[in-house]
Design an enzyme around this catalytic site. Structure first.
Site, mmCIF file in Angstrom:
data_model
loop_
_atom_site.group_PDB
_atom_site.id
_atom_site.type_symbol
_atom_site.label_atom_id
_atom_site.label_comp_id
_atom_site.label_asym_id
_atom_site.label_seq_id
_atom_site.Cartn_x
_atom_site.Cartn_y
_atom_site.Cartn_z
ATOM 1 N N SER A 32 37.182 56.885 -9.158
ATOM 2 C CA SER A 32 36.258 57.908 -8.648
ATOM 3 C C SER A 32 34.794 57.510 -8.799
ATOM 4 C CB SER A 32 36.513 59.241 -9.371
ATOM 5 O OG SER A 32 36.458 59.052 -10.772
ATOM 6 N N THR A 169 26.267 96.353 18.863
ATOM 7 C CA THR A 169 27.546 96.386 18.151
ATOM 8 C C THR A 169 28.569 95.985 19.207
ATOM 9 O OG1 THR A 169 27.926 98.709 18.661
ATOM 10 C CG2 THR A 169 26.846 98.253 16.567
ATOM 11 N N HIS A 170 29.558 95.243 18.834
ATOM 12 C CA HIS A 170 30.535 94.684 19.794
ATOM 13 C C HIS A 170 29.833 93.892 20.894
ATOM 14 C CE1 HIS A 170 33.403 97.553 18.035
ATOM 15 N NE2 HIS A 170 32.371 98.384 18.075
ATOM 16 N N SER A 292 17.940 67.184 26.352
ATOM 17 C CA SER A 292 19.201 66.633 26.824
ATOM 18 C C SER A 292 18.915 65.292 27.491
ATOM 19 C CB SER A 292 19.833 67.595 27.821
ATOM 20 O OG SER A 292 20.648 66.900 28.725
ATOM 21 N N ASN A 300 17.613 72.447 23.385
ATOM 22 C CA ASN A 300 18.842 72.895 22.713
ATOM 23 C C ASN A 300 18.639 73.224 21.231
ATOM 24 O OD1 ASN A 300 20.233 72.451 25.118
ATOM 25 N ND2 ASN A 300 20.618 70.308 24.582
ATOM 26 N N TYR A 332 45.836 69.013 -17.758
ATOM 27 C CA TYR A 332 45.067 68.157 -16.863
ATOM 28 C C TYR A 332 46.004 67.343 -15.977
ATOM 29 C CZ TYR A 332 42.190 64.509 -14.901
ATOM 30 O OH TYR A 332 41.574 63.665 -13.998
ATOM 31 N N GLN A 337 40.703 65.508 -9.898
ATOM 32 C CA GLN A 337 39.570 64.651 -9.561
ATOM 33 C C GLN A 337 39.094 64.913 -8.124
ATOM 34 O OE1 GLN A 337 39.524 60.378 -10.826
ATOM 35 N NE2 GLN A 337 39.759 60.033 -8.644
ATOM 36 N N LYS A 340 35.578 66.650 -6.954
ATOM 37 C CA LYS A 340 34.226 66.074 -6.885
ATOM 38 C C LYS A 340 33.675 65.987 -5.476
ATOM 39 C CE LYS A 340 34.545 65.084 -11.232
ATOM 40 N NZ LYS A 340 35.998 65.368 -11.222
HETATM 41 N N1 ARG Z 1 37.821 60.755 -13.084
HETATM 42 C C1 ARG Z 1 38.635 61.738 -13.727
HETATM 43 C C2 ARG Z 1 38.409 63.119 -13.074
HETATM 44 O O1 ARG Z 1 37.445 63.278 -12.407
HETATM 45 C C3 ARG Z 1 38.237 61.802 -15.150
HETATM 46 C C4 ARG Z 1 39.301 62.235 -16.047
HETATM 47 C C5 ARG Z 1 40.323 61.209 -16.207
HETATM 48 N N2 ARG Z 1 41.318 61.608 -17.140
HETATM 49 C C6 ARG Z 1 42.510 61.024 -17.215
HETATM 50 N N3 ARG Z 1 43.308 61.485 -18.109
HETATM 51 N N4 ARG Z 1 42.859 60.044 -16.424
HETATM 52 O O2 ARG Z 1 39.218 63.996 -13.216
#
Ligand code: ARG
Length: 520
Positions: A32, A169-170, A292, A300, A332, A337, A340
């Site tokens: 990641s 409205t509508h 355009s 636009n 976990y 992950q 993110k």
């Molecule tokens: N890159 C992982 C995440 O964002 C970090 C945690 C990793 N933990 C693990 N037990 N592999 O979740």
């Protein structure tokens, strides 16, 4: 055996002499670092607090702590500089930002000291803490931008406080309203978005550190309260299974961001329509419009269209990650992950959208021509926009609401059938209508007689229609009455705006005061 060399061979935190290297495909699939490097400030911040706690717990020496602090602070500067210069490399050598930072620290302090950084923590509690800190920082930022956006809306409302426009409205003309009331409907929505941010930050501002991989650590001298305080969390998370398991706080933030985009998207839809040649109610500055490549007459509203379009991906991030979470067993799992990219993308999208909208609104114009178009849009309704006021007028004269509504509906119907303007009925039309009424509804005639008193039924209807006409309202209504065209009288607007501005400032101050913190 050269421990230092051996350790360096493995770039992961879990690698060892006896394990096989991770397959190249598996590496790029699982790593990641290419995106979670964005958490570097949070990760270094919490590492600084962590070594302070380790020293307090006698798990590292004072001298070692000093070394850590020095290296960590320099590393932060270095990464930030490299990112600014576009020189930061997120190569495949490191699994994630946590690994990167620990490895960099260890490169400088050597194995024996460097690896102590990971004492009493796991990446599971670490990543949850980083993400919370990241949302806290960005939540305050988004609230700041919302404050600015609302401020711009308030200025527009003040500048154009006398402008009257059609409310739909509508998508059908309902009645005339003041532009100030229309546009302030959006500032109200954005205000609630700010409160949602505050609420969401309140729930996530708890520290998971000390939970380890799950269920806590085995060190008796760690101080969870201390590290929570150092990082300015409200408290530490008591349940160490929950602390590493849930991402409801990410989802909640993604939801708040989606809600902001939903509001922006509706504003965009209004602006796309109203800036079009068919409406021309508003003038978006040319610097926010595109041409355009083939149709020279086009201007636009791409910014508004893209804001509406980007709402889709922000919703997508929320729905996608909700789905990721729905079947996960405790505690976990690496699936998490996936939060993110969704988080960073939605956060960045909202920030850039708010920034561009603030500028667009600052330059938004309502020209005389635009005002005229708004007026005409009200007038093309053949006066039917006056019908709701006529109902209220009759009620004020003593009609029951249902009877008044029924009577006015029949008058509207009569006009529609005969292609007549509601506000331009001739005596002969009114007479014909009364004649029809007497056939349809005897009660109606009874009421008309009762309420018209001596003036006669025709005059009673005529006076009512005139009193409720749009022109009459333009002349006298807004000054005489408290609730006239929109829902606020002109005399009240300045007071209201002052109050609204104060309210927004206070909400932001409160958010800033509680959640804008400086990481160590
Ligand atoms: N890159 C992982 C995440 O964002 C970090 C945690 C990793 N933990 C693990 N037990 N592999 O979740």
């Amino acid at each position: 055996m050269d421990m230092k060399k051996n350790y360096k061979q493995s770039k992961t935190l879990w690698g060892s002499k006896v394990r096989k290297e991770l397959n190249e495909f598996a590496k790029s699939y699982t790593y990641s670092f290419p995106f979670d490097y964005k958490l570097y400030e949070e990760d270094i911040g919490q590492s600084i607090a962590h070594v302070q706690m380790l020293e307090k717990g006698k798990l590292i020496k004072h001298k070692e702590k000093k070394k850590f602090l020095n290296v960590l602070k320099n590393l932060k500067k270095e990464i930030s500089q490299q990112i600014k210069l576009n020189k930061f490399k997120t190569n495949k050598d490191y699994e994630d930002i946590h690994t990167y930072i620990e490895k960099k620290v260890t490169e400088q302090l050597g194995d024996v000291i460097g690896t102590k950084l990971h004492t009493a923590r796991s990446r599971n509690d670490q990543v949850s803490a980083d993400t919370r800190l990241y949302i806290r920082k960005n939540g305050v930022g988004v609230a700041g931008l919302l404050t600015e956006l609302i401020h711009t809306i308030h200025n527009l409302a003040e500048k154009h406080k006398y402008i009257i426009m059609p409310a739909y409205t509508h998508m059908q003309l309902a009645k005339p309203v003041y532009f100030r009331d229309y546009i302030r409907a959006y500032s109200e929505m954005f205000k609630r978005d700010m409160l949602r941010i505050e609420n969401c930050l309140g729930r996530l501002n708890f520290c998971p550190l000390g939970s380890g991989a799950v269920g806590g650590t085995h060190y008796r001298t760690i101080n969870r309260k201390f590290i929570a305080k150092e990082l300015e969390f409200s408290d530490y998370i008591k349940n160490t299974v929950d602390a590493v398991s849930d991402r409801d706080f990410v989802l909640e933030y993604l939801f708040v961001l989606s809600m902001i985009m939903m509001h922006i998207s509706r504003l965009s839809e209004d602006f796309v329509m109203w800036s079009s040649p068919q409406f021309k109610f508003i003038t978006i500055d040319e610097s926010f419009m595109t041409g355009s490549s083939i149709l020279p007459q086009k201007n636009n509203p791409d910014v508004c269209e893209l804001a509406r379009g980007k709402t889709g991906r922000v919703y997508g991030n929320l729905m996608g990650f909700l789905t990721v979470m729905k079947g996960l067993p405790m505690s976990y799992n690496r699936d998490m992950q996936e939060d993110k990219e969704a988080l960073f993308d939605s956060n960045d999208t909202v920030i850039t959208t708010l920034k561009v909208y603030i500028e667009l609104l600052k330059k938004l114009k309502i020209t005389d021509r635009n005002k005229e178009n708004m007026m005409n849009a009200i007038k093309v309704s053949k006066g039917f926009a006056n019908a709701p006021r006529y109902v209220d007028y009759l009620v004020e004269k003593g009609y029951s609401l249902r009877n008044a509504y029924e009577f006015v509906s029949r008058l509207v119907h009569y006009c529609t059938l005969n292609d007549l303007d509601f506000d331009k009925l001739e005596d002969s039309h009114i007479d014909e209508f009364i004649n029809n009424e007497s056939k349809i509804d005897r009660k109606s005639i009874k009421y008309l007689r009762q309420y018209s008193k001596k003036s006669g039924i025709r005059n009673f209807i005529k006076t009512g229609l005139r009193a409720c006409s749009f022109n009459n309202y333009l002349r006298t209504g807004s000054r005489k009455r408290h609730t006239t065209l929109g829902n606020s009288a002109v005399s009240d607007v300045n007071k209201q705006l002052t109050q609204e501005r104060k309210e927004i400032r206070n909400i932001f101050k409160q958010i800033q005061h509680t959640y804008s913190t400086r990481l160590p």
